[in-house]
Design a protein around this motif. Structure first.
Motif, PDB file in Angstrom:
ATOM      1  N   VAL A   1     -99.863 -61.311 -19.734  1.00 18.74           N
ATOM      2  CA  VAL A   1     -99.765 -61.668 -21.162  1.00 18.74           C
ATOM      3  C   VAL A   1    -100.273 -62.778 -21.727  1.00 18.74           C
ATOM      4  O   VAL A   1     -99.818 -64.018 -21.287  1.00 18.74           O
ATOM      5  CB  VAL A   1     -98.466 -61.231 -21.470  1.00 18.74           C
ATOM      6  N   ASN A   2    -101.253 -62.863 -22.551  1.00 20.85           N
ATOM      7  CA  ASN A   2    -101.858 -64.361 -23.139  1.00 20.85           C
ATOM      8  C   ASN A   2    -100.619 -64.990 -24.190  1.00 20.85           C
ATOM      9  O   ASN A   2     -99.748 -64.133 -24.667  1.00 20.85           O
ATOM     10  CB  ASN A   2    -103.055 -64.316 -23.652  1.00 20.85           C
ATOM     11  N   LYS A   3    -100.921 -66.024 -24.641  1.00 23.56           N
ATOM     12  CA  LYS A   3    -100.001 -66.675 -25.435  1.00 23.56           C
ATOM     13  C   LYS A   3     -99.828 -65.970 -26.874  1.00 23.56           C
ATOM     14  O   LYS A   3     -98.764 -65.975 -27.393  1.00 23.56           O
ATOM     15  CB  LYS A   3    -100.118 -68.207 -25.746  1.00 23.56           C
ATOM     16  N   ARG A   4    -100.732 -65.380 -27.415  1.00 29.73           N
ATOM     17  CA  ARG A   4    -100.866 -64.909 -28.524  1.00 29.73           C
ATOM     18  C   ARG A   4    -100.033 -63.631 -28.653  1.00 29.73           C
ATOM     19  O   ARG A   4     -99.368 -63.206 -29.503  1.00 29.73           O
ATOM     20  CB  ARG A   4    -102.339 -64.739 -29.133  1.00 29.73           C
ATOM     21  N   LEU A   5    -100.262 -62.799 -27.369  1.00 26.44           N
ATOM     22  CA  LEU A   5     -99.524 -61.651 -27.153  1.00 26.44           C
ATOM     23  C   LEU A   5     -98.167 -61.546 -27.285  1.00 26.44           C
ATOM     24  O   LEU A   5     -97.121 -61.096 -27.703  1.00 26.44           O
ATOM     25  CB  LEU A   5    -100.143 -60.838 -26.357  1.00 26.44           C
ATOM     26  N   ASP A   6     -97.949 -62.782 -26.480  1.00 23.69           N
ATOM     27  CA  ASP A   6     -96.330 -63.020 -26.257  1.00 23.69           C
ATOM     28  C   ASP A   6     -95.727 -63.644 -27.529  1.00 23.69           C
ATOM     29  O   ASP A   6     -94.558 -62.932 -27.630  1.00 23.69           O
ATOM     30  CB  ASP A   6     -96.514 -64.289 -25.037  1.00 23.69           C
ATOM     31  N   ALA A   7     -96.367 -64.183 -28.277  1.00 24.07           N
ATOM     32  CA  ALA A   7     -95.589 -64.659 -29.861  1.00 24.07           C
ATOM     33  C   ALA A   7     -95.589 -63.446 -30.475  1.00 24.07           C
ATOM     34  O   ALA A   7     -94.809 -63.206 -31.225  1.00 24.07           O
ATOM     35  CB  ALA A   7     -96.677 -65.766 -30.426  1.00 24.07           C
TER      36      ALA A   7
ATOM     37  N   THR B   1     -94.985 -56.121 -15.846  1.00 21.24           N
ATOM     38  CA  THR B   1     -95.798 -56.413 -17.076  1.00 21.24           C
ATOM     39  C   THR B   1     -97.144 -56.257 -16.893  1.00 21.24           C
ATOM     40  O   THR B   1     -97.560 -57.095 -15.957  1.00 21.24           O
ATOM     41  CB  THR B   1     -95.259 -57.925 -17.726  1.00 21.24           C
ATOM     42  N   ASP B   2     -98.012 -55.643 -18.089  1.00 20.03           N
ATOM     43  CA  ASP B   2     -99.496 -55.637 -17.744  1.00 20.03           C
ATOM     44  C   ASP B   2     -99.863 -55.541 -19.219  1.00 20.03           C
ATOM     45  O   ASP B   2     -99.354 -54.680 -19.928  1.00 20.03           O
ATOM     46  CB  ASP B   2    -100.010 -54.278 -17.130  1.00 20.03           C
ATOM     47  N   ALA B   3    -100.878 -56.475 -19.744  1.00 19.38           N
ATOM     48  CA  ALA B   3    -101.194 -56.550 -21.294  1.00 19.38           C
ATOM     49  C   ALA B   3    -101.832 -55.216 -21.714  1.00 19.38           C
ATOM     50  O   ALA B   3    -101.595 -54.709 -22.698  1.00 19.38           O
ATOM     51  CB  ALA B   3    -102.320 -57.629 -21.127  1.00 19.38           C
ATOM     52  N   SER B   4    -102.587 -54.493 -20.830  1.00 20.22           N
ATOM     53  CA  SER B   4    -103.371 -53.491 -21.337  1.00 20.22           C
ATOM     54  C   SER B   4    -102.220 -52.282 -21.768  1.00 20.22           C
ATOM     55  O   SER B   4    -102.239 -51.522 -22.593  1.00 20.22           O
ATOM     56  CB  SER B   4    -104.250 -52.826 -20.426  1.00 20.22           C
TER      57      SER B   4
ATOM     58  N   ASN C   1     -92.304 -43.019 -32.305  1.00 19.72           N
ATOM     59  CA  ASN C   1     -92.123 -44.543 -31.910  1.00 19.72           C
ATOM     60  C   ASN C   1     -91.574 -44.665 -30.755  1.00 19.72           C
ATOM     61  O   ASN C   1     -91.252 -43.763 -29.872  1.00 19.72           O
ATOM     62  CB  ASN C   1     -91.008 -44.750 -33.035  1.00 19.72           C
ATOM     63  N   LEU C   2     -91.817 -45.978 -30.296  1.00 20.22           N
ATOM     64  CA  LEU C   2     -91.597 -46.100 -28.797  1.00 20.22           C
ATOM     65  C   LEU C   2     -90.532 -47.494 -28.818  1.00 20.22           C
ATOM     66  O   LEU C   2     -90.831 -48.580 -29.590  1.00 20.22           O
ATOM     67  CB  LEU C   2     -93.163 -46.622 -28.173  1.00 20.22           C
ATOM     68  N   ASN C   3     -89.531 -47.261 -27.791  1.00 13.69           N
ATOM     69  CA  ASN C   3     -88.631 -48.252 -27.458  1.00 13.69           C
ATOM     70  C   ASN C   3     -89.074 -49.150 -26.192  1.00 13.69           C
ATOM     71  O   ASN C   3     -88.970 -48.467 -25.265  1.00 13.69           O
ATOM     72  CB  ASN C   3     -87.326 -48.058 -27.804  1.00 13.69           C
ATOM     73  N   PHE C   4     -89.511 -50.493 -26.344  1.00 12.77           N
ATOM     74  CA  PHE C   4     -89.759 -51.079 -24.831  1.00 12.77           C
ATOM     75  C   PHE C   4     -89.631 -52.631 -25.308  1.00 12.77           C
ATOM     76  O   PHE C   4     -89.408 -53.066 -26.305  1.00 12.77           O
ATOM     77  CB  PHE C   4     -91.112 -50.773 -24.336  1.00 12.77           C
ATOM     78  N   LEU C   5     -88.905 -53.223 -24.060  1.00 19.11           N
ATOM     79  CA  LEU C   5     -89.046 -54.911 -23.995  1.00 19.11           C
ATOM     80  C   LEU C   5     -89.854 -55.252 -22.932  1.00 19.11           C
ATOM     81  O   LEU C   5     -90.121 -54.774 -22.216  1.00 19.11           O
ATOM     82  CB  LEU C   5     -87.413 -54.991 -23.563  1.00 19.11           C
ATOM     83  N   VAL C   6     -90.134 -56.665 -23.188  1.00 25.07           N
ATOM     84  CA  VAL C   6     -90.874 -57.392 -22.209  1.00 25.07           C
ATOM     85  C   VAL C   6     -90.138 -58.789 -22.164  1.00 25.07           C
ATOM     86  O   VAL C   6     -89.582 -59.419 -23.006  1.00 25.07           O
ATOM     87  CB  VAL C   6     -92.132 -57.799 -22.798  1.00 25.07           C
ATOM     88  N   TYR C   7     -89.961 -59.300 -20.707  1.00 27.67           N
ATOM     89  CA  TYR C   7     -89.512 -60.432 -20.468  1.00 27.67           C
ATOM     90  C   TYR C   7     -90.270 -60.960 -19.279  1.00 27.67           C
ATOM     91  O   TYR C   7     -90.158 -60.460 -18.202  1.00 27.67           O
ATOM     92  CB  TYR C   7     -87.998 -60.520 -20.411  1.00 27.67           C
ATOM     93  N   LYS C   8     -90.880 -61.919 -19.546  1.00 28.06           N
ATOM     94  CA  LYS C   8     -91.699 -62.596 -18.313  1.00 28.06           C
ATOM     95  C   LYS C   8     -92.786 -61.412 -17.697  1.00 28.06           C
ATOM     96  O   LYS C   8     -93.399 -61.129 -18.346  1.00 28.06           O
ATOM     97  CB  LYS C   8     -90.861 -63.344 -17.395  1.00 28.06           C
ATOM     98  N   ASP C   9     -92.334 -61.203 -16.558  1.00 29.18           N
ATOM     99  CA  ASP C   9     -93.248 -60.518 -15.668  1.00 29.18           C
ATOM    100  C   ASP C   9     -92.628 -59.037 -15.604  1.00 29.18           C
ATOM    101  O   ASP C   9     -92.967 -58.222 -14.918  1.00 29.18           O
ATOM    102  CB  ASP C   9     -93.751 -60.876 -14.154  1.00 29.18           C
ATOM    103  N   THR C  10     -91.792 -58.625 -16.346  1.00 28.83           N
ATOM    104  CA  THR C  10     -90.897 -57.388 -16.537  1.00 28.83           C
ATOM    105  C   THR C  10     -90.979 -56.615 -17.692  1.00 28.83           C
ATOM    106  O   THR C  10     -90.875 -57.321 -18.832  1.00 28.83           O
ATOM    107  CB  THR C  10     -89.411 -57.537 -15.966  1.00 28.83           C
TER     108      THR C  10
ATOM    109  N   SER D   1    -106.413 -58.270 -33.561  1.00 31.96           N
ATOM    110  CA  SER D   1    -106.920 -59.664 -33.596  1.00 31.96           C
ATOM    111  C   SER D   1    -106.591 -60.226 -32.093  1.00 31.96           C
ATOM    112  O   SER D   1    -107.665 -60.792 -31.693  1.00 31.96           O
ATOM    113  CB  SER D   1    -106.493 -60.661 -34.520  1.00 31.96           C
ATOM    114  N   ILE D   2    -105.628 -60.001 -31.595  1.00 30.76           N
ATOM    115  CA  ILE D   2    -105.222 -60.211 -30.447  1.00 30.76           C
ATOM    116  C   ILE D   2    -106.025 -59.957 -29.309  1.00 30.76           C
ATOM    117  O   ILE D   2    -106.449 -60.455 -28.330  1.00 30.76           O
ATOM    118  CB  ILE D   2    -103.743 -60.459 -30.180  1.00 30.76           C
ATOM    119  N   CYS D   3    -106.173 -58.411 -29.261  1.00 33.10           N
ATOM    120  CA  CYS D   3    -106.838 -57.668 -28.460  1.00 33.10           C
ATOM    121  C   CYS D   3    -108.309 -58.093 -28.538  1.00 33.10           C
ATOM    122  O   CYS D   3    -109.012 -58.053 -27.144  1.00 33.10           O
ATOM    123  CB  CYS D   3    -106.801 -56.233 -28.595  1.00 33.10           C
ATOM    124  N   LYS D   4    -108.900 -58.419 -29.338  1.00 37.33           N
ATOM    125  CA  LYS D   4    -110.286 -58.833 -29.420  1.00 37.33           C
ATOM    126  C   LYS D   4    -110.886 -59.862 -28.638  1.00 37.33           C
ATOM    127  O   LYS D   4    -111.639 -60.084 -27.983  1.00 37.33           O
ATOM    128  CB  LYS D   4    -110.831 -58.914 -31.188  1.00 37.33           C
TER     129      LYS D   4
END
Length: 352
Positions: free
Chosen positions: A10-16, A125-128, A143-152, A289-292
């Motif tokens: 996950v890059n910085k823009r996707l993380d933000a 965690t996987d960006a794609s 609708n989908l419910n999910f959470l991301v934290y670091k590599d999880t 925009s982030i994905c591009k």
């Protein structure tokens, strides 16, 4: 298809982005923590067949800490995050899937007061995959419910009948009108996957969701695996109709729908997706925009896919793409522009 898809960071823009939309929340346990199991047993289905899941167990001194952490994850994902419900929860099972790329853990949480239970999944965690989850949330009916934290990555369970089980056990028992309705839904599902570049929708990667409506049952098809979002180079991978596991569904379409009906349902789905793109506003604009600028595929896959999509659309802009995100952005824009052009034409015709 590629034998092994790598996990992309996950890059910085996707993380933000995830932080801004409350997808990024600190959780008390990581995927790597669950890999410390001390043993396992095979999980079989009711027919005695191997499910390709194993039930893992942990040493006594680790089990208490892991159970508490999993209850806390449940509370964060599905409740208000407080500790007050812990006394009513029990971790019934921690299962590990040895099949596929994501190798998820499936957690079964039971309410001890009434024996109701809920599943959720813990993955790396996987960006794609995150792009896939977000696009599903915005562009599908669900609708989908999910959470991301670091590599999880924590994902809520998607309820439904696994597609392969449904095709084998329940499809032959469906009435003729139900089969026609399933054929319609498969056409729409096929179109939706192709538009947003969600690949590998073989029968075990989606579920059939039955809903009782007055005197009949309405069936919907819902994706449950988003590992192959914007990765593969062959356009066929993004069209469920070309997988042998979906052969019976394709035959259903052939037998139950005329070509004009198929074309009608494709147009309906494109129009619905276009409306969702418009209504998603800045959120989907930010994600696109982030994905591009993100790197979530191989260069050879990008070259192949943009060539095949150009052959389909004859849009020269696809040939200029250098990332999968740019191809996705153009594909969504192509659908949106076509919808807007048709709508404007209708307005002009009515006016004059």
């Amino acid at each position: 298809m590629s034998k092994k898809k790598p996990a992309y960071p996950v890059n910085k823009r996707l993380d933000a982005y995830l932080d801004y939309y409350n997808r990024k929340i600190e959780i008390p346990i990581f995927y790597e923590d669950l890999l410390r199991f001390s043993g396992s047993i095979t999980v079989y289905d009711t027919e005695g067949e191997d499910t390709l899941w194993i039930r893992v167990y942990y040493s006594e001194y680790e089990r208490q800490e892991i159970d508490l952490s999993l209850k806390r994850v449940y509370s964060i994902l599905l409740s208000d995050g407080s500790d007050s419900i812990f006394q009513y929860l029990n971790v019934d099972a921690v299962d590990y899937c040895t099949f596929g790329n994501s190798k998820p853990f499936r957690i079964k949480i039971r309410n001890i007061l009434n024996d109701n239970f809920t599943y959720f999944y813990i993955k790396k965690t996987d960006a794609s995959r995150i792009y896939g989850l977000e696009l599903e949330h915005m562009l599908s009916p669900y609708n989908l419910n999910f959470l991301v934290y670091k590599d999880t990555l924590i994902e809520e369970h998607i309820a439904g009948i696994p597609g392969d089980d449904f095709i084998k056990e329940m499809l032959p028992k469906c009435s003729e009108s139900e089969k026609a309705q399933l054929a319609k839904e498969f056409v729409k599902f096929n179109e939706r996957c192709m538009i947003r570049l969600l690949g590998d929708m073989r029968s075990y990667n989606y579920v059939i969701v039955p809903t009782h409506d007055f005197d009949h049952v309405v069936y919907k098809i819902r994706a449950i695996d988003f590992d192959q979002q914007c990765f593969e180079g062959k356009l066929k991978v993004y069209r469920p109709q070309f997988f042998k596991e979906n052969y019976q569904m394709v035959e259903l379409v052939r037998n139950k729908l005329q070509k004009d009906s198929v074309d009608q349902y494709k147009i309906e789905e494109r129009s619905i997706v276009a409306k969702r793109i418009i209504s998603s506003g800045n959120r989907i604009k930010k994600l696109r925009s982030i994905c591009k600028t993100d790197h979530i595929s191989l260069e050879s896959h990008i070259e192949l896919l943009k060539s095949q999509i150009y052959d389909l659309t004859l849009d020269l802009d696809f040939k200029k793409c250098t990332t999968m995100g740019q191809i996705l952005d153009l594909a969504l824009d192509f659908v949106k522009r076509n919808y807007e052009d048709v709508s404007m034409k209708q307005i002009i015709e009515k006016k004059f």
